[in-house]
Write an enzyme that holds these catalytic residues in place. Structure first.
Site, PDB file in Angstrom:
ATOM      1  N   CYS A  16     -32.169 -10.457 -24.131  1.00 31.59           N
ATOM      2  CA  CYS A  16     -33.102  -9.471 -23.592  1.00 31.59           C
ATOM      3  C   CYS A  16     -34.521  -9.804 -24.056  1.00 31.59           C
ATOM      4  O   CYS A  16     -34.710 -10.561 -25.016  1.00 31.59           O
ATOM      5  CB  CYS A  16     -32.704  -8.071 -24.068  1.00 31.59           C
ATOM      6  SG  CYS A  16     -31.283  -7.373 -23.186  1.00 31.59           S
ATOM      7  N   HIS A  66     -30.471  -6.433 -18.702  1.00 29.46           N
ATOM      8  CA  HIS A  66     -29.259  -6.724 -19.466  1.00 29.46           C
ATOM      9  C   HIS A  66     -28.000  -6.596 -18.610  1.00 29.46           C
ATOM     10  O   HIS A  66     -27.037  -7.346 -18.795  1.00 29.46           O
ATOM     11  CB  HIS A  66     -29.153  -5.782 -20.667  1.00 29.46           C
ATOM     12  CG  HIS A  66     -27.932  -6.021 -21.510  1.00 29.46           C
ATOM     13  ND1 HIS A  66     -27.816  -7.095 -22.366  1.00 29.46           N
ATOM     14  CD2 HIS A  66     -26.755  -5.324 -21.594  1.00 29.46           C
ATOM     15  CE1 HIS A  66     -26.630  -7.052 -22.965  1.00 29.46           C
ATOM     16  NE2 HIS A  66     -25.981  -5.993 -22.513  1.00 29.46           N
ATOM     17  N   HIS A 118     -25.087 -10.322 -20.931  1.00 26.47           N
ATOM     18  CA  HIS A 118     -26.357 -10.459 -20.206  1.00 26.47           C
ATOM     19  C   HIS A 118     -26.201 -11.581 -19.168  1.00 26.47           C
ATOM     20  O   HIS A 118     -25.674 -12.648 -19.484  1.00 26.47           O
ATOM     21  CB  HIS A 118     -27.466 -10.818 -21.199  1.00 26.47           C
ATOM     22  CG  HIS A 118     -28.841 -10.681 -20.635  1.00 26.47           C
ATOM     23  ND1 HIS A 118     -29.771  -9.793 -21.127  1.00 26.47           N
ATOM     24  CD2 HIS A 118     -29.468 -11.336 -19.623  1.00 26.47           C
ATOM     25  CE1 HIS A 118     -30.899  -9.908 -20.452  1.00 26.47           C
ATOM     26  NE2 HIS A 118     -30.740 -10.841 -19.523  1.00 26.47           N
ATOM     27  N   HIS A 137     -26.269 -14.741 -17.383  1.00 25.60           N
ATOM     28  CA  HIS A 137     -26.800 -16.048 -17.759  1.00 25.60           C
ATOM     29  C   HIS A 137     -25.778 -17.127 -17.434  1.00 25.60           C
ATOM     30  O   HIS A 137     -24.610 -16.859 -17.171  1.00 25.60           O
ATOM     31  CB  HIS A 137     -27.123 -16.096 -19.258  1.00 25.60           C
ATOM     32  CG  HIS A 137     -25.908 -16.153 -20.134  1.00 25.60           C
ATOM     33  ND1 HIS A 137     -25.084 -15.068 -20.342  1.00 25.60           N
ATOM     34  CD2 HIS A 137     -25.353 -17.180 -20.856  1.00 25.60           C
ATOM     35  CE1 HIS A 137     -24.090 -15.395 -21.155  1.00 25.60           C
ATOM     36  NE2 HIS A 137     -24.230 -16.684 -21.469  1.00 25.60           N
ATOM     37  N   ASN A 156     -20.118 -18.947 -16.796  1.00 25.25           N
ATOM     38  CA  ASN A 156     -18.900 -18.219 -17.134  1.00 25.25           C
ATOM     39  C   ASN A 156     -19.214 -16.739 -17.000  1.00 25.25           C
ATOM     40  O   ASN A 156     -20.177 -16.252 -17.587  1.00 25.25           O
ATOM     41  CB  ASN A 156     -18.457 -18.504 -18.569  1.00 25.25           C
ATOM     42  CG  ASN A 156     -18.091 -19.957 -18.784  1.00 25.25           C
ATOM     43  OD1 ASN A 156     -17.608 -20.621 -17.873  1.00 25.25           O
ATOM     44  ND2 ASN A 156     -18.311 -20.457 -19.982  1.00 25.25           N
ATOM     45  N   CYS A 178     -28.945  -7.533 -28.005  1.00 28.19           N
ATOM     46  CA  CYS A 178     -28.740  -8.724 -27.178  1.00 28.19           C
ATOM     47  C   CYS A 178     -29.862  -9.744 -27.399  1.00 28.19           C
ATOM     48  O   CYS A 178     -31.042  -9.422 -27.209  1.00 28.19           O
ATOM     49  CB  CYS A 178     -28.683  -8.334 -25.708  1.00 28.19           C
ATOM     50  SG  CYS A 178     -28.555  -9.751 -24.588  1.00 28.19           S
ATOM     51  N   GLN A 197     -25.165 -21.728 -18.192  1.00 26.62           N
ATOM     52  CA  GLN A 197     -25.411 -22.772 -19.178  1.00 26.62           C
ATOM     53  C   GLN A 197     -25.544 -24.131 -18.499  1.00 26.62           C
ATOM     54  O   GLN A 197     -25.170 -24.304 -17.333  1.00 26.62           O
ATOM     55  CB  GLN A 197     -24.272 -22.830 -20.203  1.00 26.62           C
ATOM     56  CG  GLN A 197     -24.074 -21.550 -20.998  1.00 26.62           C
ATOM     57  CD  GLN A 197     -22.972 -21.681 -22.020  1.00 26.62           C
ATOM     58  OE1 GLN A 197     -23.067 -22.465 -22.955  1.00 26.62           O
ATOM     59  NE2 GLN A 197     -21.905 -20.909 -21.838  1.00 26.62           N
TER      60      GLN A 197
END
Length: 378
Positions: free
Chosen positions: A76, A144, A195, A197, A184, A73, A199
Site C-alpha cells: 500500500c 489494497h 494486495h 500484484h 498468483n 500491507c 511478479q
C-alpha cells in the site's frame, strides 16, 4: 501511447520504477527515508543430476511477509508514521526488486549442465552455483482490495506496458536466459499478500517446462515449416468448440488437452516472441480481453477463484526464433464450489495429469458466464 516511467532507489539500494497512466494524477516518486537494512545474501542453485534441472534454495524467504492486514500491507502507499515498500502517498503501477528474492540480486551466468564437472570430481561444489537472477514485484494498483479483473482498460494497459518494459530490460541483463511474468491469485495458490500484484522472475537458465515446449516447437517447425502454436491456434479457431472469447488481435480458448479444471490460453493472432513486441493496438486489445476472461472465471462460482496467470515468452537465446510464439496460460485448481484439485500420485510423482472435467465443458461454462460481476461479490 507511451507510458511514462520514473525510476528511483529504495533505502537498501533496490530499484523501484513508477509507471503512470496516460492521464495520471499520481505524485512523482519520493525518497525512501526508512533506515537502510542489509539485503539478504543471495541463495544457491543446486543441480539435480536425475532430471537435469537447477533447483533454487532461498532459505531467507522463510521470513517473508505473510498475509498482513491492510493496515500493515507493504504494497500500500506510504502514510505518515507508516512507511511501506512504496514511498509515495499514491501511485498507478509500481515495479520494485523483491525484498525476499528467490534469485539474485547478483547477476551472472550459470552452466547449462555441470555433469562433466561432476564426473571429473564428484563433489557438492560441482553441482552448485550462485542463485543469479532477478525477482521483481509488479503492483497493479494503490488500492489494497480488488484484482486484475477489476482494472479498467487504461490501468490494465499501463500494467501491460510495465510488463513489456521489464521483459525487455531484464532480458538484456548479464546471464539472463528467460524472463517469466506471472500472477498468483488466492491463498489457495500460496499468495502471501492479498494486495493486487504480480511478479517477474529473470532466470539464469531456461526453465524445465520451456526446454520441453521449445524443443517441440523447433521440431514442428523443421518438419512442417510452420510454428506449432500457430497451428494450434488455427485448430482451436477452426473447431470453435473450446473457444471462449475472440477479439481483433487475440483468441482465448480452453486447450484440447487441458490439465486443470479451469484452464484458458490467450494467444495473439500475430506471432510475437515477447510482450515487448506487441504494438499499441495489440496492447489496447489485450487490456480488454484479458480482464474479461478473468471476470468470466470469477463468475463460475460465488466466490473469487484462485489462479495462476503465466506468460510464456521465448527464451532470451532461443535456438529458432521463428518457432516461438508468446502466449498466456491461466490455470486454476478449482474443480467445484468448495473443491480443489490437488496434485497427487500420478500428477506429482509422474507428471501424468488426469483431467476432472472436459475442455469442452469448461469452455461452454466460460462462454455462458456473464463478464460483469454483481456488486459485493469480491
Amino acid at each position: 501511447m507511451s507510458t511514462q516511467v520514473r525510476r528511483n532507489t529504495l533505502a537498501d539500494g533496490r530499484d523501484i520504477l513508477f509507471f503512470q497512466d496516460e492521464d495520471s494524477t499520481a505524485a512523482p516518486p519520493a525518497e525512501d527515508h526508512r533506515p537502510a537494512e542489509p539485503r539478504p545474501t543471495g541463495g544457491q542453485l543446486r543441480f539435480d543430476l536425475l532430471t537435469g534441472e537447477w533447483v533454487a534454495v532461498a532459505t531467507h524467504r522463510q521470513s517473508r511477509t505473510h498475509l498482513p492486514a491492510a493496515a500493515e500491507c507493504p504494497l500500500c502507499p506510504s502514510a505518515p508514521g507508516r512507511p511501506t515498500e512504496i514511498p509515495v502517498a499514491d501511485y498507478d503501477v509500481v515495479v520494485f526488486e523483491n525484498r525476499f528474492p528467490s534469485l539474485g540480486p547478483s547477476l551472472g551466468a550459470v552452466p547449462a549442465d555441470p555433469r562433466q564437472k561432476f564426473a571429473e570430481a564428484a563433489s557438492e561444489s560441482a553441482l552448485t552455483a550462485p542463485a543469479h537472477g532477478r525477482c521483481e514485484v509488479v503492483v497493479f494498483s494503490s488500492e489494497h482490495d480488488g484484482s486484475f479483473a477489476d482494472l479498467d482498460p487504461a490501468r490494465a494497459r499501463t500494467v501491460i506496458d510495465a510488463w513489456a518494459n521489464r521483459s525487455r530490460e531484464l532480458a538484456a541483463q548479464e546471464g539472463i536466459e528467460q524472463v517469466f511474468v506471472f500472477e498468483n491469485r488466492g491463498e489457495e495458490i500460496g499468495v502471501t499478500m492479498n494486495h493486487p500484484h504480480g511478479q517477474i522472475y529473470a532466470y539464469p537458465f531456461v526453465t524445465p517446462h520451456t526446454v520441453i515446449t521449445s524443443a517441440r516447437a523447433e521440431q514442428h517447425k523443421r518438419e512442417t515449416g510452420r510454428p506449432l502454436l500457430g497451428d494450434v491456434l488455427d485448430f482451436e479457431r477452426g473447431s470453435g468448440e473450446r473457444m471462449v472469447l475472440e477479439s481483433a488481435y487475440f483468441s482465448a480458448f480452453v486447450p484440447f488437452a487441458a490439465r486443470w479444471p479451469v484452464e484458458v490460453h490467450i494467444v495473439p493472432h500475430r506471432q510475437v516472441l515477447g510482450l515487448d513486441e506487441l504494438d499499441d493496438a495489440e496492447r489496447d486489445d489485450l487490456a480488454g480481453i484479458y480482464p474479461e476472461v478473468l471476470r468470466r472465471i470469477d463468475n463460475l462460482y460465488s466466490t473469487p477463484t484462485p489462479y495462476i496467470a503465466a506468460w510464456h515468452q521465448a527464451p532470451v537465446n532461443c535456438a529458432d526464433r521463428s518457432a516461438e510464439w508468446m502466449h498466456l496460460e491461466i490455470t486454476s485448481p478449482r474443480r467445484a464450489e468448495s473443491k480443489l484439485k490437488f496434485l497427487a500420485g500420478s500428477e506429482a510423482a509422474m507428471g501424468a495429469f488426469v483431467g476432472d472435467v472436459s475442455a469442452e465443458e469448461t469452455a461452454a461454462r466460460l462462454r455462458a458466464a456473464s463478464p460483469a460481476l454483481e456488486d459485493g461479490r469480491r
